[in-house]
Design a protein around this motif. Structure first.
Motif: not given
Length: 696
Positions: A284-298
């Motif tokens: 769901d959106e939470i999984q999408t958020l976790s992936e976005d956080i990883k990308q944001m950290e990069e």
């Protein structure tokens, strides 16, 4: 601890939302169910009551009802006609009901009562009775009551219900069932059916009252049970939802929060942090958020690397701009008073760039001892390019003005120089004037700049609409015209750039020349510095929080004339004589070649005033200040004696013979008549008498 608090806050918010929704849905369900149940029961009993009323009308013998109704109504109308009706003021209740006693012995009464009682018992009705709707007396008259023979005996009356009377007036005596709540009988459902004889004539109404008190109590019990049931269902659903939310939302959010805090705590100034190892698969959106956080950290790690480079470059540019700002400020005259040794004029200027550096500039300098040059200019554009072009234009204008006395020639020469290699296609508007301080005559020229403003002595500020030429650096072959402007002592000149008139507020309204002139006239008599500072404050009040889009540059020049010489004599009254003051004033007037007639009048005034102060004021100190200017001479006498205003005394009558005049007052009378102005003031414990004599 912070994470737990955030978790509990989310749980509380979700719980509040679920409970709110559950309560709203439960309330809606309760309201719908109760309304539906109530309407169903009401319709059922209305139909039942109407059917019983119809059955009663069908089962009764119309002849018996007609006979009985005629007997009751004949007695009722006779009682009303005799003044013993139920509404009469002299109503005799015992006599009234005694008149109906024989009705109960009638065979028709007994037959109708039997039918009504059987029908009442078979249908468990609360009350079954016959009424006659008498439209003449506006009463429903009881004929017979199966359940309340004594309470509702023949002849008993009730008022019509308004809706029933409306139907009766139309000839319809069948009344739809209606539900009412009586304090004495409780909830009743009532209906009436019209009884007609064989000829179709109305003879009476069969009425039925069906008790609904128990039904209403059951309805309320149903409502309470329904509410309790729905609350239990809502609580159960809320509990299940909270458990679901904690597992599918709160727990993953905690993981995201922990990963974010770890990323921040691990990051140091020397480099980027380690990427979070999130493993969330909620689809769901939470999984999408976790992936976005990883990308944001990069992305942040890459940004941090670039930010250090950008910050160093920005610091270097900022430092260079600050140096450029200081250099630009240093080339503009910024020390005021600019020429303190020259008392014949006063000048003040300000420049506020819209960016770190600007394209506006002003300049003023002596061409020689008697000629003074003033320049106001505005370069197209802003920032560093405009500042560089401004520096070149300023230097060229000054160098040309030092070798040429004609503003026209100066502009034409500088225009040609600026047109050379002007690849940026920039231009500059210029106003230049060269003033002869000895005569007040100024030669000026305008290369596309704003109109100057002039204030004559004791007058108002006005625009001086001079002739405009083309801008400098716009066209190499441009030609310019100069004009002559004469300034007299007390006159002022105001120069400015379009950043003043085009200052804009949040509504995109321009400040304009009208507001500028109004602000100048509000400080018309002020010195140049105060005039400019006051105008800048007025612009700021107009613009408020709106950003400044253009440089604001202003200059104000005032011609004072040749100046005045001022000296003060201070002494104790015990150590000074009128002759010494006379010599002090005489020495100063002689130095300035004051005309003999003017000096003689001043000497007489000095002798008279000083003598009076020394003899009558009781003063211990005396200050005499003499100011000699090109237009007037002013002498001020200040003493610490008893407060006394000699101007308040009445003038002596000089037409009388000497022996008839009052003693005293002639000296101050002579002073007032020989001086152009005499003023008195008492300030700071001192009397100050000032005399003025104009020399022109």
């Amino acid at each position: 601890m912070k994470n737990n608090k955030k978790t509990s806050r989310i749980s509380i918010k979700v719980l509040s939302m679920i409970l709110t929704v559950a309560l709203l849905l439960s309330g809606a369900a309760v309201a719908f169910s109760y309304i539906f149940y109530g309407r169903t029961m009401d319709n059922h009993y209305r139909e039942l009551t109407s059917n019983i009323a119809k059955s009663a009308a069908d089962m009764l013998n119309p002849q018996d009802v007609d006979h009985l109704t005629n007997a009751v109504m004949q007695i009722y109308r006779s009682q009303v006609a005799a003044g013993n009706g139920p509404d009469s003021e002299t109503f005799d209740e015992a006599a009234y009901y005694a008149a109906f006693a024989e009705v109960k012995n009638m065979q028709a009464y007994r037959d109708c009562l039997t039918v009504l009682q059987k029908l009442e018992d078979d249908n468990q009705a609360d009350c079954l009775y016959i009424c006659y709707m008498d439209l003449e007396t506006d009463k429903a008259v009881y004929i017979i009551d199966a359940a309340h023979e004594d309470a509702c005996a023949p002849g008993t009356c009730d008022d019509f219900l308004p809706e029933n009377r409306a139907l009766a007036e139309k000839g319809d005596y069948t009344f739809p069932a209606y539900i009412t709540n009586y304090e004495e009988y409780g909830w009743l459902c009532s209906a009436a059916y019209g009884i007609r004889n064989a000829h179709g004539k109305y003879i009476a109404n069969a009425y039925v009252d069906f008790s609904m008190t128990q039904i209403m109590n059951e309805r309320h019990s149903f409502l309470k049970s329904l509410i309790l049931f729905l609350l239990l269902i809502a609580a159960l659903l809320a509990t299940l939802n909270i458990l679901f939310v904690r597992k599918t939302i709160v727990k993953p959010i905690n993981q995201l929060s922990s990963a974010a805090r770890k990323y921040v705590s691990d990051r140091d100034t020397s480099g980027p942090s380690e990427i979070s190892k999130l493993n969330i698969h909620t689809r769901d959106e939470i999984q999408t958020l976790s992936e976005d956080i990883k990308q944001m950290e990069e992305d942040i790690n890459v940004y941090i690397d670039n930010l250090a480079l950008v910050s160093r470059e920005k610091e270097r540019i900022s430092a260079e701009l600050n140096v450029a700002k200081q250099i630009q400020a240093s080339v503009l005259p910024s020390t005021f008073p600019a020429f303190p040794e020259r008392e014949e004029f006063d000048i003040y200027a300000i420049m506020n760039p819209a960016k770190e550096v600007g394209g506006d500039f002003y300049d003023f300098f002596f061409v020689d001892d008697e000629h003074f040059a003033i320049v106001m200019a505005d370069v197209s554009g802003k920032g560093v390019p405009a500042a560089l072009f401004m520096m070149a234009a300023k230097n060229l204008l000054k160098s040309s003005a030092l070798t040429m006395t004609s503003p026209k020639d100066i502009l034409e020469r500088v225009n040609k120089q600026l047109c050379e290699n002007n690849e940026a296609e920039m231009f500059v508007t210029v106003w230049i004037g060269i003033l002869d301080l000895s005569t007040g005559k100024m030669l000026a020229a305008n290369a596309g700049h704003e109109y100057p403003a002039i204030r004559r002595k004791d007058g108002m500020w006005e625009l001086y609409k001079d002739k405009h030429g083309f801008v400098l650096a716009g066209m190499e072959a441009a030609r310019y015209k100069e004009y002559e402007l004469t300034l007299r002592p007390g006159d002022k000149l105001f120069l400015y750039t379009d950043g003043v008139t085009e200052a804009t507020n949040a509504s995109n309204t321009l400040y304009g020349t009208d507001r500028m002139l109004a602000a100048l006239n509000a400080e018309a008599a002020s010195a140049p510095k105060n005039t400019l500072l006051s105008l800048r404050q007025d612009i700021d009040r107009f613009v408020k929080e709106a950003p400044q889009f253009d440089d604001i540059t202003m200059l104000c020049f005032e011609l004072k004339g040749s100046g005045a010489t001022e000296k003060t004599l201070r002494a104790e009254t015990s150590q000074i004589t009128p002759e010494e003051v006379h010599r002090f004033v005489e020495e100063l007037l002689t130095q300035h070649n004051t005309a003999r007639s003017c000096a003689t009048r001043l000497y007489i005034a000095v002798d008279e005033i000083v003598t009076n102060i020394l003899q009558y004021s009781g003063a211990t100190t005396l200050d005499v200040t003499c100011s000699v200017g090109a237009e007037k001479i002013t002498i001020a006498f200040s003493d610490d004696g008893v407060p006394y205003n000699p101007l308040e005394n009445e003038d002596p009558d000089v037409t009388l013979p000497a022996e008839q005049r009052s003693i005293g007052g002639l000296g101050i009378f002579m002073v007032k008549n020989t001086m152009d102005a005499v003023d008195y003031a008492y300030r700071g414990g001192r009397n100050t008498l000032t005399v003025t004599k104009y020399t022109i």
